[in-house]
Write a protein that holds these residues in place. Structure first.
Motif, PDB file in Angstrom:
ATOM      1  N   THR A 133      19.841  -8.915  33.460  1.00  0.00           N
ATOM      2  CA  THR A 133      18.540  -9.328  32.491  1.00  0.00           C
ATOM      3  C   THR A 133      18.280 -10.788  32.497  1.00  0.00           C
ATOM      4  OG1 THR A 133      19.237  -7.490  31.172  1.00  0.00           O
ATOM      5  CG2 THR A 133      17.817  -8.861  29.978  1.00  0.00           C
ATOM      6  N   PRO A 134      17.233 -11.289  32.784  1.00  0.00           N
ATOM      7  CA  PRO A 134      16.818 -12.551  32.757  1.00  0.00           C
ATOM      8  C   PRO A 134      17.076 -13.038  31.407  1.00  0.00           C
ATOM      9  CG  PRO A 134      15.238 -11.208  33.852  1.00  0.00           C
ATOM     10  CD  PRO A 134      16.072 -10.193  33.303  1.00  0.00           C
ATOM     11  N   PHE A 135      17.349 -14.058  31.171  1.00  0.00           N
ATOM     12  CA  PHE A 135      17.717 -14.750  30.077  1.00  0.00           C
ATOM     13  C   PHE A 135      17.056 -16.262  29.704  1.00  0.00           C
ATOM     14  CE2 PHE A 135      20.175 -16.762  26.534  1.00  0.00           C
ATOM     15  CZ  PHE A 135      20.697 -15.723  25.775  1.00  0.00           C
ATOM     16  N   ILE A 136      16.075 -16.368  28.940  1.00  0.00           N
ATOM     17  CA  ILE A 136      15.300 -17.810  28.749  1.00  0.00           C
ATOM     18  C   ILE A 136      15.931 -18.651  27.702  1.00  0.00           C
ATOM     19  CG2 ILE A 136      12.993 -18.457  28.762  1.00  0.00           C
ATOM     20  CD1 ILE A 136      12.260 -16.239  30.061  1.00  0.00           C
ATOM     21  N   THR A 137      16.292 -19.718  28.036  1.00  0.00           N
ATOM     22  CA  THR A 137      16.468 -20.666  26.874  1.00  0.00           C
ATOM     23  C   THR A 137      15.659 -21.786  26.675  1.00  0.00           C
ATOM     24  OG1 THR A 137      19.001 -20.092  27.331  1.00  0.00           O
ATOM     25  CG2 THR A 137      18.630 -22.143  25.962  1.00  0.00           C
ATOM     26  N   LEU A 138      15.167 -21.679  25.422  1.00  0.00           N
ATOM     27  CA  LEU A 138      13.998 -22.981  25.302  1.00  0.00           C
ATOM     28  C   LEU A 138      14.766 -23.694  24.048  1.00  0.00           C
ATOM     29  CD1 LEU A 138      10.858 -20.524  25.253  1.00  0.00           C
ATOM     30  CD2 LEU A 138      11.587 -22.133  27.082  1.00  0.00           C
ATOM     31  N   ASN A 139      13.885 -24.864  23.801  1.00  0.00           N
ATOM     32  CA  ASN A 139      14.171 -25.704  22.787  1.00  0.00           C
ATOM     33  C   ASN A 139      13.274 -25.641  21.699  1.00  0.00           C
ATOM     34  OD1 ASN A 139      16.601 -27.212  24.084  1.00  0.00           O
ATOM     35  ND2 ASN A 139      15.040 -27.852  25.540  1.00  0.00           N
ATOM     36  N   GLY A 140      13.407 -24.747  20.741  1.00  0.00           N
ATOM     37  CA  GLY A 140      12.562 -24.596  19.728  1.00  0.00           C
ATOM     38  C   GLY A 140      11.167 -23.733  19.878  1.00  0.00           C
ATOM     39  N   LYS A 141      11.261 -23.298  21.184  1.00  0.00           N
ATOM     40  CA  LYS A 141       9.606 -22.626  21.329  1.00  0.00           C
ATOM     41  C   LYS A 141       9.826 -21.110  21.680  1.00  0.00           C
ATOM     42  CE  LYS A 141       7.076 -26.119  21.431  1.00  0.00           C
ATOM     43  NZ  LYS A 141       5.795 -26.329  20.727  1.00  0.00           N
ATOM     44  N   ALA A 142      11.192 -20.441  21.487  1.00  0.00           N
ATOM     45  CA  ALA A 142      11.329 -18.749  21.775  1.00  0.00           C
ATOM     46  C   ALA A 142      10.324 -18.128  20.866  1.00  0.00           C
ATOM     47  CB  ALA A 142      12.674 -18.766  21.417  1.00  0.00           C
ATOM     48  N   LYS A 143      10.305 -18.267  19.602  1.00  0.00           N
ATOM     49  CA  LYS A 143       9.662 -17.425  18.905  1.00  0.00           C
ATOM     50  C   LYS A 143       7.881 -17.337  19.095  1.00  0.00           C
ATOM     51  CE  LYS A 143       7.621 -16.561  14.257  1.00  0.00           C
ATOM     52  NZ  LYS A 143       7.844 -17.112  12.929  1.00  0.00           N
ATOM     53  N   GLU A 144       7.648 -18.501  19.444  1.00  0.00           N
ATOM     54  CA  GLU A 144       6.184 -18.975  20.002  1.00  0.00           C
ATOM     55  C   GLU A 144       6.101 -18.266  21.428  1.00  0.00           C
ATOM     56  OE1 GLU A 144       3.110 -22.480  21.148  1.00  0.00           O
ATOM     57  OE2 GLU A 144       4.882 -23.046  20.250  1.00  0.00           O
ATOM     58  N   ALA A 145       6.838 -18.414  22.162  1.00  0.00           N
ATOM     59  CA  ALA A 145       6.857 -17.888  23.657  1.00  0.00           C
ATOM     60  C   ALA A 145       6.597 -16.491  23.566  1.00  0.00           C
ATOM     61  CB  ALA A 145       8.062 -18.623  24.582  1.00  0.00           C
ATOM     62  N   MET A 146       7.742 -15.778  22.854  1.00  0.00           N
ATOM     63  CA  MET A 146       7.801 -14.382  22.749  1.00  0.00           C
ATOM     64  C   MET A 146       6.670 -13.845  22.192  1.00  0.00           C
ATOM     65  SD  MET A 146      11.824 -13.763  21.542  1.00  0.00           S
ATOM     66  CE  MET A 146      11.616 -12.129  21.388  1.00  0.00           C
ATOM     67  N   THR A 147       6.084 -14.284  21.002  1.00  0.00           N
ATOM     68  CA  THR A 147       4.680 -13.929  20.499  1.00  0.00           C
ATOM     69  C   THR A 147       3.466 -14.020  21.426  1.00  0.00           C
ATOM     70  OG1 THR A 147       5.677 -14.684  18.333  1.00  0.00           O
ATOM     71  CG2 THR A 147       3.170 -14.145  18.440  1.00  0.00           C
ATOM     72  N   PHE A 148       3.588 -15.033  22.170  1.00  0.00           N
ATOM     73  CA  PHE A 148       2.430 -15.108  23.206  1.00  0.00           C
ATOM     74  C   PHE A 148       2.689 -14.257  23.932  1.00  0.00           C
ATOM     75  CE2 PHE A 148       1.199 -17.322  26.987  1.00  0.00           C
ATOM     76  CZ  PHE A 148      -0.262 -17.487  26.784  1.00  0.00           C
ATOM     77  N   TYR A 149       3.711 -14.052  24.717  1.00  0.00           N
ATOM     78  CA  TYR A 149       3.947 -13.157  25.889  1.00  0.00           C
ATOM     79  C   TYR A 149       3.544 -11.616  25.423  1.00  0.00           C
ATOM     80  CZ  TYR A 149       6.277 -16.850  28.262  1.00  0.00           C
ATOM     81  OH  TYR A 149       6.690 -18.088  28.745  1.00  0.00           O
ATOM     82  N   ALA A 150       3.844 -11.314  24.174  1.00  0.00           N
ATOM     83  CA  ALA A 150       3.665  -9.764  23.609  1.00  0.00           C
ATOM     84  C   ALA A 150       1.896  -9.874  23.315  1.00  0.00           C
ATOM     85  CB  ALA A 150       4.215  -9.876  22.451  1.00  0.00           C
ATOM     86  N   GLN A 151       1.401 -11.033  23.150  1.00  0.00           N
ATOM     87  CA  GLN A 151      -0.078 -10.706  23.115  1.00  0.00           C
ATOM     88  C   GLN A 151      -0.930 -10.823  24.343  1.00  0.00           C
ATOM     89  OE1 GLN A 151      -0.852 -14.336  20.614  1.00  0.00           O
ATOM     90  NE2 GLN A 151      -0.334 -13.183  18.641  1.00  0.00           N
TER      91      GLN A 151
END
Length: 150
Positions: A21-39
């Protein structure tokens, strides 16, 4: 001689399916990234988004940082995590990328436009060999994608 590698088997002798499973680690942007990708990505949904401050072990963390995030894109799960400031994650780079098969040219074009917005194009879109359209894009979160329409 015995083989160096053997398939894993359960105690009943049946094959055990391994999973990566790919695992992406970000610095404070995970919620924004996940929401963006889902949209912007077709067939994408947020499975789980749990925050540090919701866990008793990390109750001192006041920022809304993702501790356990899970996103499903076209049936493939990606995990997300925000690093706390004192443990800053390295900046993502193009040496790792996510290849995304597109069902139609219109889907490719839509994905390309969304991911390149505030990002950068490293290649394409162009035909390569038997592939009708492909590109190499680093999005606004630093994640590199390779959308492909065959």
């Amino acid at each position: 001689p015995a083989p160096l590698w053997r398939p894993r088997c359960s105690t009943s002798g049946t094959m055990v399916k391994s999973k990566i499973t790919p695992f992406i680690t970000l610095n404070g942007k995970a919620k924004e990234a996940m929401t963006f990708y889902a949209q912007v990505l077709p067939d994408t949904k947020i499975i789980r988004m749990e925050f540090y401050h919701e866990s008793p072990a990390f109750s001192e963390v006041k920022e809304e940082l993702v501790l356990n995030g899970s996103l499903e894109i076209k049936g493939t799960e990606l995990f997300f995590l925000d690093m706390q400031k004192e443990y800053a994650a390295p900046t993502p780079n193009w040496s790792n990328s996510l290849l995304l098969d597109c069902a139609t040219e219109a889907e490719f074009d839509e994905i390309f436009a969304a991911l390149v917005d505030q990002g950068s194009v490293m290649m394409g879109p162009e035909a390569v060999g038997d592939i009708r359209k492909c590109a190499w894009i680093t999005d606004k979160f630093g994640i590199t994608w390779q959308p492909v329409w065959k």
